[in-house]
Every structure is written in structure tokens, then in C-alpha cells.
Design an enzyme around this catalytic site. Sequence first.
Site, PDB file in Angstrom:
ATOM      1  N   HIS A  17     -27.386 -21.203 -63.916  1.00  0.00           N
ATOM      2  CA  HIS A  17     -27.038 -22.635 -63.997  1.00  0.00           C
ATOM      3  C   HIS A  17     -27.816 -23.430 -62.948  1.00  0.00           C
ATOM      4  CE1 HIS A  17     -22.867 -21.184 -65.551  1.00  0.00           C
ATOM      5  NE2 HIS A  17     -23.479 -21.740 -66.574  1.00  0.00           N
ATOM      6  N   LYS A  41      -9.813 -22.570 -72.743  1.00  0.00           N
ATOM      7  CA  LYS A  41     -10.576 -21.354 -72.409  1.00  0.00           C
ATOM      8  C   LYS A  41      -9.926 -20.556 -71.283  1.00  0.00           C
ATOM      9  CE  LYS A  41     -15.398 -21.730 -73.768  1.00  0.00           C
ATOM     10  NZ  LYS A  41     -16.784 -21.748 -73.253  1.00  0.00           N
ATOM     11  N   ARG A  92     -30.610 -19.165 -72.939  1.00  0.00           N
ATOM     12  CA  ARG A  92     -31.060 -17.908 -72.333  1.00  0.00           C
ATOM     13  C   ARG A  92     -31.752 -17.017 -73.329  1.00  0.00           C
ATOM     14  NH1 ARG A  92     -25.141 -16.659 -70.387  1.00  0.00           N
ATOM     15  NH2 ARG A  92     -25.002 -17.431 -72.504  1.00  0.00           N
ATOM     16  N   SER A 130     -21.376 -16.356 -66.861  1.00  0.00           N
ATOM     17  CA  SER A 130     -20.166 -16.443 -66.025  1.00  0.00           C
ATOM     18  C   SER A 130     -19.156 -15.389 -66.458  1.00  0.00           C
ATOM     19  CB  SER A 130     -19.533 -17.834 -66.155  1.00  0.00           C
ATOM     20  OG  SER A 130     -20.430 -18.821 -65.758  1.00  0.00           O
TER      21      SER A 130
HETATM   22  O1  PNS Z   1     -20.401 -23.661 -70.578  1.00  0.00           O
HETATM   23  P1  PNS Z   1     -19.859 -23.784 -71.973  1.00  0.00           P
HETATM   24  O2  PNS Z   1     -18.440 -23.257 -72.034  1.00  0.00           O
HETATM   25  O3  PNS Z   1     -20.755 -23.162 -73.010  1.00  0.00           O
HETATM   26  O4  PNS Z   1     -19.805 -25.356 -72.285  1.00  0.00           O
HETATM   27  C1  PNS Z   1     -19.284 -25.844 -73.486  1.00  0.00           C
HETATM   28  C2  PNS Z   1     -19.008 -27.352 -73.376  1.00  0.00           C
HETATM   29  C3  PNS Z   1     -18.084 -27.644 -72.215  1.00  0.00           C
HETATM   30  C4  PNS Z   1     -20.300 -28.096 -73.175  1.00  0.00           C
HETATM   31  C5  PNS Z   1     -18.346 -27.795 -74.718  1.00  0.00           C
HETATM   32  O5  PNS Z   1     -17.221 -27.021 -74.960  1.00  0.00           O
HETATM   33  C6  PNS Z   1     -17.949 -29.277 -74.708  1.00  0.00           C
HETATM   34  O6  PNS Z   1     -18.784 -30.136 -74.848  1.00  0.00           O
HETATM   35  N1  PNS Z   1     -16.641 -29.561 -74.490  1.00  0.00           N
HETATM   36  C7  PNS Z   1     -16.129 -30.909 -74.437  1.00  0.00           C
HETATM   37  C8  PNS Z   1     -15.381 -31.281 -75.736  1.00  0.00           C
HETATM   38  C9  PNS Z   1     -16.366 -31.684 -76.827  1.00  0.00           C
HETATM   39  O7  PNS Z   1     -17.040 -32.686 -76.755  1.00  0.00           O
HETATM   40  N2  PNS Z   1     -16.420 -30.858 -77.875  1.00  0.00           N
HETATM   41  C10 PNS Z   1     -17.308 -31.056 -79.012  1.00  0.00           C
HETATM   42  C11 PNS Z   1     -18.599 -30.286 -78.824  1.00  0.00           C
HETATM   43  S1  PNS Z   1     -19.559 -30.287 -80.297  1.00  0.00           S
END
Ligand code: PNS
Length: 161
Positions: A17, A41, A92, A130
Site C-alpha cells: 500500500h 468485513k 498486484r 493484509s
Molecule cells: O482494500 P479493499 O477492501 O479491497 O477496499 C475495498 C473498498 C473499501 C475500496 C470498497 O469496498 C469500497 O469502495 N467501499 C465503500 C462502499 C462503496 O462505495 N461500495 C461500492 C463499490 S463498487
Amino acid sequence: MRKAVYPGSFDPITLGHLDVIKRAAKLFDEVVVAVAHNDAKQPLFTSAERVDLIRSSLAEENLTNVRVDAFNGLLVEYAIKQGATALVRGLRAISDFEFEFQMALMNRKIQPDLETIFLMPKEEYSYISSRMIKEVSRLNGDISAFVSPKVADALEQKFRP
Ligand code: PNS
């Protein structure tokens, strides 16, 4: 002014990150690292802890155009409120692609003014996540090559207080 939001769970932030943040900071005038609360989560660290760990991991990097924040709700709404024109995501391996592709297209459908750009971390970080770091740390493995010393300490505290 070109502003980007780099969203994620960051539970916890890894060197992968950090590498993406440094790359984004070279491309944009301002980068907001945005921690999603994401209670569904069941994160190991609270969002306040995740924000603190990102700040302390960034402390030695001297990146003056990077800010850390937390958000609830829809990412695209948050990003527009921040005045961002782009979302940054790390890619990645090909295994990341399907989820990232779906998310980028969904976000673009809801908010066409935001572009998602993908940055690849250094190859040496391409296999770390993570989730795996938490598992290795929980089982008392050495994760010092993958996270900052502050994060390594915080993991130790969580699993072996
Ligand atoms: O690090 P991650 O868990 O892969 O990140 C995922 C994240 C936080 C970017 C995604 O879950 C997100 O955008 N969450 C906020 C809610 C949202 O907007 N959801 C619609 C995504 S299409």
C-alpha cells in the site's frame, strides 16, 4: 489541482500500500488515503487505529501532499465531496483484476466524472495482502518484511497482548 482518493480497508496498511501511495503522490497534487469503515468485513483494527497506522507508516516518507481520512457510505460520493477526479487502486496480479474491473465499472456508472487508475506496486510486494499478513502474524510468523515497524508492533499487541 489534481486530486485523487486512494480507498481501501487498510486492515492494516502494508508496504505494498505504501508503495502505491508513493507512486500516486508523484502523479497527483494531492492524494487522500481513505479508510473505509467497512464493518461488514469485521476488521481487526478499528478505522481510527487504521488511520493512525497509516499516518505513522507515512511519517518517515516526507510526503507533503498525502492526507489520511476515513469515510462511511459510497466511495464515489465521498471522492466527489473531496474534489477528487480520480480513484487510485493497486493491482498486484491478474487475480485482483476481476474484482477491480467490476468495482471500477460500477463506480464509473454511478459517477462518470471519476476515473479509476491502477498502479502496480513493486514486484516484491505483489504477493502480499493484509489478510495474509494478519494470518501469518496471528500464527506468530515474522511479518517484518511486509509492514512498517509500527504496524508489526500493533499486530503483536492485537494477537499477543
Ligand atoms: O482494500 P479493499 O477492501 O479491497 O477496499 C475495498 C473498498 C473499501 C475500496 C470498497 O469496498 C469500497 O469502495 N467501499 C465503500 C462502499 C462503496 O462505495 N461500495 C461500492 C463499490 S463498487
